[in-house]
Enzyme design. Structure first.
Site, PDB file in Angstrom:
ATOM      1  N   ARG A  57       0.791  -1.222   0.000  1.00 46.79           N
ATOM      2  CA  ARG A  57       0.000   0.000   0.000  1.00 46.79           C
ATOM      3  C   ARG A  57       0.826   1.277   0.000  1.00 46.79           C
ATOM      4  NH1 ARG A  57      -2.627  -3.978   1.664  1.00 46.79           N
ATOM      5  NH2 ARG A  57      -0.632  -4.424   2.581  1.00 46.79           N
ATOM      6  N   THR A  58       1.791   1.366   0.904  1.00 48.04           N
ATOM      7  CA  THR A  58       2.482   2.648   1.075  1.00 48.04           C
ATOM      8  C   THR A  58       3.221   3.020  -0.207  1.00 48.04           C
ATOM      9  OG1 THR A  58       2.735   2.044   3.388  1.00 48.04           O
ATOM     10  CG2 THR A  58       3.983   3.950   2.633  1.00 48.04           C
ATOM     11  N   LYS A  86      25.547  -4.829  -2.002  1.00 42.23           N
ATOM     12  CA  LYS A  86      27.017  -4.870  -2.089  1.00 42.23           C
ATOM     13  C   LYS A  86      27.650  -4.184  -0.880  1.00 42.23           C
ATOM     14  CE  LYS A  86      26.539  -3.866  -7.006  1.00 42.23           C
ATOM     15  NZ  LYS A  86      26.723  -2.714  -7.916  1.00 42.23           N
ATOM     16  N   ARG A 107      11.394   3.695   3.702  1.00 41.26           N
ATOM     17  CA  ARG A 107      11.007   2.694   4.710  1.00 41.26           C
ATOM     18  C   ARG A 107      12.266   1.915   5.075  1.00 41.26           C
ATOM     19  NH1 ARG A 107       5.876  -1.262   4.517  1.00 41.26           N
ATOM     20  NH2 ARG A 107       4.938   0.749   5.029  1.00 41.26           N
ATOM     21  N   HIS A 135       5.046   5.448  11.663  1.00 43.47           N
ATOM     22  CA  HIS A 135       4.597   5.404  10.266  1.00 43.47           C
ATOM     23  C   HIS A 135       3.612   6.578  10.133  1.00 43.47           C
ATOM     24  CE1 HIS A 135       3.415   4.066   6.422  1.00 43.47           C
ATOM     25  NE2 HIS A 135       3.080   2.812   6.668  1.00 43.47           N
TER      26      HIS A 135
END
Ligand code: CP
Length: 310
Positions: A57-58, A86, A107, A135
């Site tokens: 969703r986000t 890496k 995120r 959030h």
């Protein structure tokens, strides 16, 4: 009320009630624009997203929101395909994304990651989930959904059910709700109860009552039941997850014992904590909530990207 142009969105604590109400009224305004008017608000601008944890969703709602504003999105949604694999640092990844984009959405599994990234980035940074901490845009869309569906937030009795220890949406939501006159019932197994130290400030302004069971006495009082997933990925010990999974399930039997107009919310993804049998009821508003997510994020991006909105 603050100025939103070029503003970071790291914590909901940085937003007053007036700020939130301004964002909600802008969400109504932006949603009501004709597509060609809306497409002027992000024209020629680029959103850069960096997701070190999974999202449906986000990430998609930010991308869809940016497209609706006439802008474009680039990003990393699988860290295994980026140079972080890496060994590249978060700091360097942010510096690079800062070169390519006008606003960054991040995120990351660590608390404090967004604050750190916002300090590094010249362009505004939006926290799309930082560890178990916050959030903020989820909380904004949750509050907006409550306002749209219930026509008010003040006076609501809100039950928050499930994993209150690890669920970051709950912390942002409680801080957001602390701007309003609401009663909060927190319902969780004792091992997943709220981290009090993380809501210390919000507790000064909120009426909070804690429970272990969602019994009829509480159910009959609630205007909203905000359900959360038990966050398996944040448990240090998988056996502890096995002990609590499936503790609460919102189903037709629960609805039958609640207020007839109770609204069931969930930030999603949902697992067994909400039965699919209630999806088509008027009470289930979690898909509407996800839809409002795109609208609210479009307004937030428009406010951040434009000195004057319209
Ligand atoms: N509510 C939420 O953050 O959903 P995603 O994890 O799918 O982005």
């Amino acid at each position: 009320m603050g100025n939103f142009f070029n503003r970071d969105v790291v914590s909901i604590k940085d937003f007053s009630r007036k700020d939130l109400e301004f964002i909600f009224s802008c969400t109504d305004r932006v949603a009501s624009l004709k597509p060609h008017e809306k497409a002027e608000l992000g024209k020629g601008r680029t959103l850069g997203y960096i997701f070190y944890e999974p999202s449906t969703r986000t990430r998609m709602s930010f991308e869809a929101a940016m497209a609706s504003l006439g802008g474009s999105s680039i990003g990393i949604f699988d860290s295994k395909t980026a140079s972080v694999e890496k060994g590249e640092s978060l700091a360097d990844t942010i510096r690079i994304m800062d070169l390519y984009s006008d606003v960054i959405v991040l995120r990351h599994p660590l608390d404090g990651s967004s604050r750190f990234a916002a300090e590094l980035s010249k362009h505004p940074l939006i926290n799309a989930g930082s560890g178990g901490e916050e959030h903020p845009t989820q909380a904004m869309l949750d509050l907006y959904t409550m306002l749209k569906v219930k026509k008010r937030i003040d006076g609501l009795n809100i039950g928050i059910v499930g994993d209150l220890k690890y669920g970051r949406t709950v912390y942002s939501l409680l801080y957001g709700l602390s701007n309003y006159d609401v009663t909060i019932h927190l319902i969780s197994p004792p091992t997943l109860s709220i981290r009090k130290e993380s809501i210390y400030e919000a507790m000064k302004d909120l009426k909070i009552i804690e429970h272990e069971n969602l019994d009829d006495r509480i159910l009959s009082d609630l205007d909203i039941i905000y359900v959360t997933r038990i966050q398996k990925e944040r448990f240090p010990d998988p056996q502890e997850y096995e002990k609590v999974k499936g503790t609460y399930t919102i189903d037709t039997s629960i609805l039958g014992r609640a207020k007839s107009d109770v609204s069931i919310m969930h930030p999603m993804p949902r697992l067994e904590e909400i039965s699919h049998s209630i999806d088509n009821t008027e009470n289930a508003i979690y898909f509407k909530q996800a839809a409002y997510g795109k609208e609210l994020r479009a307004a937030l991006l428009a406010l951040i990207l434009n000195e004057r909105l319209i």
